[in-house]
Design a protein around this motif. Structure first.
Motif, PDB file in Angstrom:
ATOM      1  N   ALA A   1       0.820  -1.227   0.000  1.00 51.06           N
ATOM      2  CA  ALA A   1       0.000   0.000   0.000  1.00 51.06           C
ATOM      3  C   ALA A   1       0.850   1.272   0.000  1.00 51.06           C
ATOM      4  CB  ALA A   1      -0.961  -0.011   1.191  1.00 51.06           C
ATOM      5  N   THR A   2       1.927   1.272  -0.806  1.00 49.42           N
ATOM      6  CA  THR A   2       2.761   2.479  -0.911  1.00 49.42           C
ATOM      7  C   THR A   2       2.478   3.267  -2.190  1.00 49.42           C
ATOM      8  OG1 THR A   2       4.606   1.407  -2.075  1.00 49.42           O
ATOM      9  CG2 THR A   2       4.658   1.345   0.339  1.00 49.42           C
TER      10      THR A   2
ATOM     11  N   THR B   1      -0.698  -9.714  -0.176  1.00 49.41           N
ATOM     12  CA  THR B   1       0.305 -10.723  -0.559  1.00 49.41           C
ATOM     13  C   THR B   1       1.510 -10.688   0.387  1.00 49.41           C
ATOM     14  OG1 THR B   1       1.297  -9.109  -2.031  1.00 49.41           O
ATOM     15  CG2 THR B   1      -0.265 -10.628  -3.024  1.00 49.41           C
TER      16      THR B   1
ATOM     17  N   SER C   1       3.499   9.703   2.402  1.00 49.01           N
ATOM     18  CA  SER C   1       3.144  10.003   1.008  1.00 49.01           C
ATOM     19  C   SER C   1       3.009   8.666   0.275  1.00 49.01           C
ATOM     20  CB  SER C   1       4.255  10.826   0.339  1.00 49.01           C
ATOM     21  OG  SER C   1       5.332   9.987  -0.069  1.00 49.01           O
TER      22      SER C   1
HETATM   23  C1  LIG Z   1       8.596   7.616  -0.621  1.00 43.24           C
HETATM   24  C2  LIG Z   1       8.164   6.858  -1.842  1.00 43.24           C
HETATM   25  C3  LIG Z   1       9.019   6.786  -2.918  1.00 43.24           C
HETATM   26  C4  LIG Z   1       8.639   6.077  -4.076  1.00 43.24           C
HETATM   27  N1  LIG Z   1       9.508   6.022  -5.114  1.00 43.24           N
HETATM   28  C5  LIG Z   1       9.156   5.318  -6.230  1.00 43.24           C
HETATM   29  C6  LIG Z   1      10.052   5.234  -7.336  1.00 43.24           C
HETATM   30  O1  LIG Z   1      11.163   5.732  -7.317  1.00 43.24           O
HETATM   31  N2  LIG Z   1       9.631   4.552  -8.430  1.00 43.24           N
HETATM   32  C7  LIG Z   1       8.418   3.944  -8.495  1.00 43.24           C
HETATM   33  O2  LIG Z   1       8.104   3.336  -9.531  1.00 43.24           O
HETATM   34  N3  LIG Z   1       7.544   4.015  -7.474  1.00 43.24           N
HETATM   35  C8  LIG Z   1       7.884   4.679  -6.336  1.00 43.24           C
HETATM   36  N4  LIG Z   1       7.006   4.749  -5.290  1.00 43.24           N
HETATM   37  C9  LIG Z   1       5.655   4.163  -5.416  1.00 43.24           C
HETATM   38  C10 LIG Z   1       5.529   2.702  -4.885  1.00 43.24           C
HETATM   39  O3  LIG Z   1       6.436   2.475  -3.852  1.00 43.24           O
HETATM   40  C11 LIG Z   1       5.742   1.673  -5.970  1.00 43.24           C
HETATM   41  O4  LIG Z   1       4.796   1.819  -7.004  1.00 43.24           O
HETATM   42  C12 LIG Z   1       5.645   0.225  -5.436  1.00 43.24           C
HETATM   43  O5  LIG Z   1       6.147  -0.654  -6.406  1.00 43.24           O
HETATM   44  C13 LIG Z   1       4.239  -0.206  -5.035  1.00 43.24           C
HETATM   45  O6  LIG Z   1       4.327  -1.459  -4.355  1.00 43.24           O
HETATM   46  P1  LIG Z   1       3.262  -1.861  -3.238  1.00 43.24           P
HETATM   47  O7  LIG Z   1       3.551  -3.248  -2.802  1.00 43.24           O
HETATM   48  O8  LIG Z   1       3.224  -0.858  -2.162  1.00 43.24           O
HETATM   49  O9  LIG Z   1       1.938  -1.828  -4.100  1.00 43.24           O
HETATM   50  P2  LIG Z   1       0.483  -1.357  -3.582  1.00 43.24           P
HETATM   51  O10 LIG Z   1       0.501   0.098  -3.338  1.00 43.24           O
HETATM   52  O11 LIG Z   1       0.037  -2.241  -2.490  1.00 43.24           O
HETATM   53  O12 LIG Z   1      -0.387  -1.668  -4.876  1.00 43.24           O
HETATM   54  C14 LIG Z   1      -0.202  -0.919  -6.056  1.00 43.24           C
HETATM   55  C15 LIG Z   1      -1.060  -1.578  -7.159  1.00 43.24           C
HETATM   56  O13 LIG Z   1      -0.542  -2.867  -7.428  1.00 43.24           O
HETATM   57  C16 LIG Z   1      -1.541  -3.872  -7.232  1.00 43.24           C
HETATM   58  N5  LIG Z   1      -0.857  -5.031  -6.641  1.00 43.24           N
HETATM   59  C17 LIG Z   1      -0.006  -5.021  -5.590  1.00 43.24           C
HETATM   60  N6  LIG Z   1       0.479  -6.269  -5.374  1.00 43.24           N
HETATM   61  C18 LIG Z   1      -0.122  -7.067  -6.298  1.00 43.24           C
HETATM   62  C19 LIG Z   1      -0.038  -8.455  -6.603  1.00 43.24           C
HETATM   63  N7  LIG Z   1       0.745  -9.309  -5.905  1.00 43.24           N
HETATM   64  N8  LIG Z   1      -0.780  -8.948  -7.627  1.00 43.24           N
HETATM   65  C20 LIG Z   1      -1.571  -8.120  -8.362  1.00 43.24           C
HETATM   66  N9  LIG Z   1      -1.690  -6.793  -8.115  1.00 43.24           N
HETATM   67  C21 LIG Z   1      -0.964  -6.280  -7.109  1.00 43.24           C
HETATM   68  C22 LIG Z   1      -2.575  -3.247  -6.289  1.00 43.24           C
HETATM   69  O14 LIG Z   1      -3.866  -3.816  -6.487  1.00 43.24           O
HETATM   70  C23 LIG Z   1      -2.514  -1.778  -6.728  1.00 43.24           C
HETATM   71  O15 LIG Z   1      -3.342  -1.588  -7.873  1.00 43.24           O
HETATM   72  C24 LIG Z   1       7.364   5.438  -4.123  1.00 43.24           C
HETATM   73  C25 LIG Z   1       6.518   5.501  -3.000  1.00 43.24           C
HETATM   74  C26 LIG Z   1       6.917   6.195  -1.870  1.00 43.24           C
HETATM   75  C27 LIG Z   1       6.001   6.239  -0.668  1.00 43.24           C
END
Ligand SMILES: Cc1cc2nc3c(=O)[nH]c(=O)nc-3n(C[C@H](O)[C@H](O)[C@H](O)COP(=O)(O)OP(=O)(O)OC[C@H]3O[C@@H](n4cnc5c(N)ncnc54)[C@H](O)[C@@H]3O)c2cc1C
Length: 301
Positions: free
Chosen positions: A66-67, A83, A219
């Motif tokens: 959830a980031t 997951t 954020s």
């Molecule tokens: C401080 C900060 C810096 C960041 N810097 C970057 C950066 O440099 N580059 C970048 O690309 N992003 C960045 N991000 C955004 C984020 O961290 C990424 O997009 C990250 O990959 C999301 O992973 P998550 O597990 O938190 O996904 P979530 O937020 O939990 O989910 C994101 C999406 O993916 C789907 N999802 C998640 N896991 C699965 C799964 N196993 N199967 C199917 N669907 C799934 C969810 O349904 C949702 O639609 C940043 C965020 C923060 C807070």
């Protein structure tokens, strides 16, 4: 839809948490209630849970860490399945099979420590491997799909299959065809390299993140995708929007591409600020910014 969440919780031996506030687990620290948040620990547990939801026609949503999500103040209708507990990593020479719940940066550190290159510039991206794959996350010119070989996925009826990279259409921060699939694990192939050099690149990137990003505030990273030949943060800054505030949500002064939660921001504050930024940038530059962050739950059009 009237769902008896307590009886679902009792059916399964893994954690199923009732009425969890999204403030407790999203990187924005914002959002309403999740009626049932499930944490299956193995692929078999995932399968029986997903099959049960499918047979009972229960709506499900998938989350990693959830980031990259903004969850509505009204919460999310139905079940959210995480997951987080799928943490298995298998390594064979330069190839890795990595569970969706492994933290992306833990995996990157592992590859760097093995002296394998290809993902070192994505050091410090928060979130899970599953989320990184779904988003095709990336930074400093490297992205997840550079190194993907294939994905093990489950559909919403519980059927597991393997998708080869050549059968997947992926773009900048977007992968087609994964919307109704759960990524269980991903296979990556890296290249041999110099460990010392990789550790140096990683250290440099982590300090650039620290220096440029507002990491002291909640954020979800960059709000908007990078428009062609430009940066969303540069455009937002050029429109004089740094520091713009709605309720507890603020355009970061440190990095105009981020909206930060200054204390008691609501999802509605962030949503309104997103729309305000979009409108101002369009008015002053004629460029339409596209949202990178994912809106979950109910939203006004
Ligand atoms: C401080 C900060 C810096 C960041 N810097 C970057 C950066 O440099 N580059 C970048 O690309 N992003 C960045 N991000 C955004 C984020 O961290 C990424 O997009 C990250 O990959 C999301 O992973 P998550 O597990 O938190 O996904 P979530 O937020 O939990 O989910 C994101 C999406 O993916 C789907 N999802 C998640 N896991 C699965 C799964 N196993 N199967 C199917 N669907 C799934 C969810 O349904 C949702 O639609 C940043 C965020 C923060 C807070």
């Amino acid at each position: 839809m009237n769902i008896d969440y307590s009886s679902i919780k009792e059916r399964f031996s893994f954690d199923c948490l009732l009425n969890v506030s999204a403030k407790e687990f999203t990187s924005y620290r914002i959002g309403g209630q999740i009626e049932l948040l499930a944490y299956p620990e193995t692929e078999d547990e995932f399968k029986s849970f997903i099959r049960y939801c499918h047979s009972e026609k229960l709506p499900i949503n998938i989350l990693g860490r959830a980031t990259n999500v903004l969850i509505s103040d009204k919460g999310v209708c139905g079940i959210v399945v995480s997951t987080d507990k799928l943490k298995k990593i298998e390594m064979s020479n330069k190839a890795f099979s990595v569970g969706a719940g492994v933290l992306w940066d833990d995996f990157v550190l592992l590859t760097v420590n093995e002296g394998l290159s290809g993902l070192e510039k994505t050091s410090g991206i928060p979130g899970s491997v599953g989320g990184a794959v779904f988003m095709n996350a990336g930074a400093f010119g490297q992205e997840v799909f550079d190194r993907i070989e294939g994905l093990k996925v489950m559909d919403l009826s519980g059927k597991v299959s393997f998708l080869k990279k050549e059968d997947i259409k992926y773009f900048y921060r977007k992968v087609e065809g994964l919307e109704n699939l759960i990524i269980l694990s991903a296979v990556f192939l890296l290249e041999e390299s110099d460990k010392k050099e990789l550790l140096k690149i990683r250290k440099d990137i982590l300090s650039q993140r620290e220096e440029k990003q507002p990491l002291d505030y909640p954020s979800a990273g960059s709000v908007f995708k990078r428009p062609k030949d430009d940066y969303a943060s540069r455009l937002i800054d050029s429109c004089g929007l740094k520091g713009l505030r709605i309720g507890g949500a603020e355009v970061s002064i440190k990095h105009a591409g981020f909206i930060i939660n200054k204390g008691n921001a609501t999802a509605e504050d962030v949503f309104e600020l997103m729309n305000k930024i979009k409108a101002e940038v369009k008015k002053k530059t004629q460029i339409t910014l596209e949202l990178e962050q994912i809106l979950m739950g109910e939203w006004e059009k």
